[in-house]
Design an enzyme around this catalytic site. Sequence first.
Site, PDB file in Angstrom:
ATOM      1  N   ASP A  13      27.981 -25.866  27.018  1.00 28.26           N
ATOM      2  CA  ASP A  13      27.978 -26.349  25.629  1.00 28.26           C
ATOM      3  C   ASP A  13      27.130 -27.624  25.491  1.00 28.26           C
ATOM      4  O   ASP A  13      27.296 -28.571  26.252  1.00 28.26           O
ATOM      5  CB  ASP A  13      29.436 -26.633  25.234  1.00 28.26           C
ATOM      6  N   HIS A  15      26.737 -29.361  22.371  1.00 22.42           N
ATOM      7  CA  HIS A  15      27.035 -30.116  21.139  1.00 22.42           C
ATOM      8  C   HIS A  15      27.439 -31.549  21.489  1.00 22.42           C
ATOM      9  O   HIS A  15      28.501 -31.776  22.063  1.00 22.42           O
ATOM     10  CB  HIS A  15      28.159 -29.428  20.358  1.00 22.42           C
TER      11      HIS A  15
END
Length: 146
Positions: A13, A15
Amino acid sequence: MPRTVILGVIGSDAHVVGITILEQALSAAGFEVINLGVQTAQDEFVSAAKSHDAEAVLVSSLYGHARQDCEGFHQRLDEAGLDIPTYVGGNLAVGQDDFGTTREVFREMGFDRVFDAETDPEEAIAALRRDLQIPTTETDGVKVDS
Ligand code: B12
């Protein structure tokens, strides 16, 4: 002496905005934050927690694969002899129609607290103060139900 917490985005991930905000809020609240950044492997959380003698681990995940990425995480912490509070938060499942179910899934995986994407950083700070028995001042009255 500041209390040290580990923060990072697990798995593949990328983000970064959420943990950047969390890091700033936690630092402003007096915590020493070791921010491992995005795309952090389970082992990196574990070794950072150990080497920094951390008091809590905060795992973030936004892209919907948290369950897979967190599989076996608490076993690794146990193997490293780490018995400290673990929090997970973000967009933890694809969809998230029923966050109550998601929360139960992650609690069963061993996380002490599970936060959704609507979480105000003050909630996490209040929870940490409670779990680490840090006297509360300005966070008095913040609801902790995660
Ligand atoms: C910006 C963004 C991107 C950017 C990220 C840029 C970057 N480097 O940060 C880009 C374009 C790269 C991207 C890519 C992808 N994204 Co995206 N992205 C977003 C978006 C629009 C905003 C995320 C954001 O920055 N929010 C602002 C911050 C402040 O909020 P936050 O991240 O939620 O964090 C807060 C809380 O969640 C909470 N929190 C977070 N973690 C934790 C941890 C703890 C312990 C605690 C207490 C609290 C907490 O506190 C934070 C601060 O308030 C969201 C949609 C949305 N509106 O949320 C989708 C979203 C997260 N992305 C999504 C997806 C699917 C992807 C991709 C897989 C798309 C694709 N097929 O390629 C890829 C994944 C790439 C990767 N490897 O990670 C989905 C996830 C779906 C799901 N979980 O069900 C979302 C929800 C969009 C959607 N509605 O479908 N994305």
